[in-house]
Design a protein around this motif. Sequence first.
Motif, PDB file in Angstrom:
ATOM      1  N   ILE A 283      53.056  91.639  63.586  1.00  0.00           N
ATOM      2  CA  ILE A 283      52.715  93.274  63.377  1.00  0.00           C
ATOM      3  C   ILE A 283      52.622  93.710  62.034  1.00  0.00           C
ATOM      4  O   ILE A 283      51.646  94.351  61.734  1.00  0.00           O
ATOM      5  CB  ILE A 283      54.184  93.922  64.359  1.00  0.00           C
ATOM      6  N   THR A 300      46.789  90.464  68.030  1.00  0.00           N
ATOM      7  CA  THR A 300      48.255  90.459  67.894  1.00  0.00           C
ATOM      8  C   THR A 300      48.856  91.096  69.097  1.00  0.00           C
ATOM      9  O   THR A 300      49.853  90.776  69.776  1.00  0.00           O
ATOM     10  CB  THR A 300      49.110  91.060  66.583  1.00  0.00           C
ATOM     11  N   LEU A 301      48.358  92.377  69.267  1.00  0.00           N
ATOM     12  CA  LEU A 301      48.836  93.186  70.537  1.00  0.00           C
ATOM     13  C   LEU A 301      48.725  92.575  71.760  1.00  0.00           C
ATOM     14  O   LEU A 301      49.460  92.562  72.719  1.00  0.00           O
ATOM     15  CB  LEU A 301      48.218  94.747  70.323  1.00  0.00           C
ATOM     16  N   ARG A 302      47.382  91.928  71.969  1.00  0.00           N
ATOM     17  CA  ARG A 302      47.284  91.360  73.409  1.00  0.00           C
ATOM     18  C   ARG A 302      48.258  90.130  73.375  1.00  0.00           C
ATOM     19  O   ARG A 302      48.695  90.003  74.497  1.00  0.00           O
ATOM     20  CB  ARG A 302      45.537  90.657  73.395  1.00  0.00           C
ATOM     21  N   GLY A 305      51.587  91.292  73.878  1.00  0.00           N
ATOM     22  CA  GLY A 305      51.699  91.921  75.443  1.00  0.00           C
ATOM     23  C   GLY A 305      51.789  90.998  76.553  1.00  0.00           C
ATOM     24  O   GLY A 305      52.451  90.934  77.330  1.00  0.00           O
ATOM     25  N   PHE A 353      55.250  97.445  67.910  1.00  0.00           N
ATOM     26  CA  PHE A 353      54.244  96.962  68.818  1.00  0.00           C
ATOM     27  C   PHE A 353      53.808  98.293  69.451  1.00  0.00           C
ATOM     28  O   PHE A 353      52.416  98.381  69.230  1.00  0.00           O
ATOM     29  CB  PHE A 353      54.840  96.454  69.977  1.00  0.00           C
ATOM     30  N   LEU A 357      49.914  99.567  68.035  1.00  0.00           N
ATOM     31  CA  LEU A 357      48.898 100.131  68.936  1.00  0.00           C
ATOM     32  C   LEU A 357      48.308 101.530  68.522  1.00  0.00           C
ATOM     33  O   LEU A 357      46.945 101.761  68.565  1.00  0.00           O
ATOM     34  CB  LEU A 357      49.318 100.257  70.392  1.00  0.00           C
ATOM     35  N   TYR A 360      46.237 101.151  65.301  1.00  0.00           N
ATOM     36  CA  TYR A 360      44.817 100.234  65.516  1.00  0.00           C
ATOM     37  C   TYR A 360      43.994 101.323  66.227  1.00  0.00           C
ATOM     38  O   TYR A 360      42.724 101.256  65.839  1.00  0.00           O
ATOM     39  CB  TYR A 360      45.253  99.149  66.741  1.00  0.00           C
ATOM     40  N   ALA A 377      52.750  98.986  76.609  1.00  0.00           N
ATOM     41  CA  ALA A 377      53.209 100.148  75.765  1.00  0.00           C
ATOM     42  C   ALA A 377      54.401 101.064  76.261  1.00  0.00           C
ATOM     43  O   ALA A 377      55.212 101.154  75.652  1.00  0.00           O
ATOM     44  CB  ALA A 377      51.983 100.763  75.358  1.00  0.00           C
TER      45      ALA A 377
END
Lengths: 680, 131
Positions: A283, A300-302, A305, A353, A357, A360, A377
């Motif tokens: 992150i 990274t987020l996906r 998640g 996180f 998000l 981004y 989220a």
Amino acid sequence: MSADLVQILDGNTFVVSDARGDIEASLTDPTGLFSFDTRFLSKWVLKIADERLSPLSVDNLQYFEARFFLIRGTGTVYVDAKLSVIRQRAVGDGFLEQLTVLNHDDKAVDVAVRLDADSDFADLFEVKDALEKKGIRKNRVEDGRLVLGYERGPFVRETWISATEPAAIDERGLSFALTLEPHGEWKTDVNVVTALSATGERHDRPKYGSSNREPRPSMARDLDSWLAEAPRLNCDWEPLTEAYRRSLVDLAALRFTTRTMPGHALPAAGLPWFMTLFGRDSIFTSLQALPFAPELAATTLRALGERQGSRVDDFRDEDPGKILHEMRYGEMTAFEERPHSPYYGSSDATALFVVLLDEYERWTGDRALVRELEFEARAALNWIDEYGDLQGNGYVSYKRRNEETGLENQCWKDSWDSISYRNGALPGFPRATCELQGYSYDAKMRGARLAREVWRDGAFADRLEKEAAAFKRRFNRDFWVDDGGYFAVALDADGQKVDSLTSNNGHLLWSGIVDKSKAKSVVRHLVGPALYSGWGIRTLAEGEGRYNPIGYHVGTIWPFDNSFIAWGLRRYGYKAEAAKVAAGILDAAQFFDGRLPEAFGGYPRTLTKHPVQYPTACSPQAWSTGTPLLLLRTMLGLEPVGDQIAVDPALPRSIGRLELLDIPGRWGRVDALGRGRIKT
Amino acid sequence: MTGRSTGGVQSPTDSFFADLATRRHEPLLKSASGSVQFDLVDGERLEHWCVTMDKGDVAVSHKNAKADAIVRLDKATFDGMASGRVNAIAATLRGELVPEGDLGLVLLFQRLFPAPEGADGAADLVARRAR
């Protein structure tokens, strides 16, 4: 780890060898071919006439490719300069080694070439602890190849070794008997394949194999296009140009692809031992790289998640909504001797996180991803209050539930003595470190924006903002060290302040949790002599009980820490101070050929003419690699404002003129220009 | 909590899927769209379970059609996962289950397996808060 080891890698497959290209694993030199946290070769030794060779030189062609020039004889006495050997090695699903033997004599010569091979199939966790294997190792010769194998129940790992030229193969290696004409040469390709690994996929040849030889390996083309995609930097000050290019190349090497998202990369934490998905590291690095390579943040987020915690699991320190700390694939993880499947012992990644998000979306305008990750989220925001607040006092704190193999310190300063009182005493657990509160506050504020603008849930947005405002008030009261004029590093289990002065104050500025009226005093500390060394801001202030200029989190300077502090200084309008921090760190980068280490010594700049590197096994470290990128952002004052990007340069004078061209974002591509005017 | 064995004749696997079928909507699967088929090996028998997911809506069937992901494993292992004794990701690393196809769907699906028996994190939390 010895300095002369050679590393090449592709994702989490990497080779560490000596300068001859040989692998002889030992405790002090953890060499080998590694993939998915398992060693697939622990022995790989080239001999001619039963003798080892000597290195003439090594070319690190690319991060995935190296070439070794070798000669017979040892040390400085060359037995025979009439024969030389070239080993060229490219990594990917194992590696391809192209072996060339050259006869420089005008007479023909018979040569016996031998490659000794073996594998202990050690888990990365075992490499340092030298633990006994619980399964069975068995090598065999089969279908013209040497198979190194390991079995523990259903857990099977195999390395396949074969050559394109005729070889006598036995269970310990390959032998070649050749005759070289006068001035003749002999070549073979040797394929070393991680045939059965943690992915369940089977490989029968290396990615960059001999059967599909191309003028340029696909990885080289990939690196070229990666560099071409990034914004271009023109700058009067050469060291910055160099650090920028170094960062981009290292970031390319640090890219890691998970099996669930083939073709998409995220930043792993460090090379080579931390080539895996980390919550915090991936992150922070994605945040640093947002203006340069925003797709890293999306992946990274996906990936985080998908792996978000969904149940209460004490062994893994997992809770519903929690973002993971670290994922591993080796044997000890598989058999639950370690909790990394994945391990959730991190108290900051969950709030971060949400922060990533939002940031981004602000840069890219990619609302589809914000909608896609709405559930995750919201679950992360829920974790902060529901599970992060261990003591019911409103603050996020940590205390591991896995007492045996879990992490004691679940914040970024994760060493045993990183959190201390002024007098040096250590608090008990739970510990509510201050930056965790900052991240939580920021997550709520940013979550509110996403709720209002993307999820169309105004009531949720209002609630989050209300909570955040109340939280900020309480925090500024409860964490403030009155007689010091800064924020305590933590509250202990009794709610008392852990009152040492630390760099964590800078993260609080970044998160926006600091009352305007307190910011000035905090900034004075950050750039004052107790914290600022002339190169950067120390983790712990000089004069504190545990201060040690070469203590891991108790006095060293972390470039990544400084880059976020510079961002925080900009957030509160302290442009000159941000430029000063950037200038110091970038000056330091020159002494490391543009590659900032994880940390360096906190000695005053007036005392040491160069920054003293802290010895660590991993280089490059992802968030150090990302540091020059974030510093470029803070110096240029880049900030998304609606669909536009604002540019507000505040550059150190030493930098001169600076142009960053083709910055990608929701505005398409724009240029930012600045000129150094600030005396630092 | 899902999939707890009810004792008696029903296996943990059967009650897990029965429970899932009655729920119809599962928020944990909000990000999942597609189908996962489990091929459970039980001695000589092969049992198919197919779960179709559409943004949180779920349907369970025994049909053996073309799924986006197929996972093959021993029924005993699934029983373990359905009752919280076996962690699905660790079991995959051990080689006890072999997923093919869209692995992201499998990863999302495993969220549904219950917490390990005896995990006292929540109880612990309450106790600490009560201090």
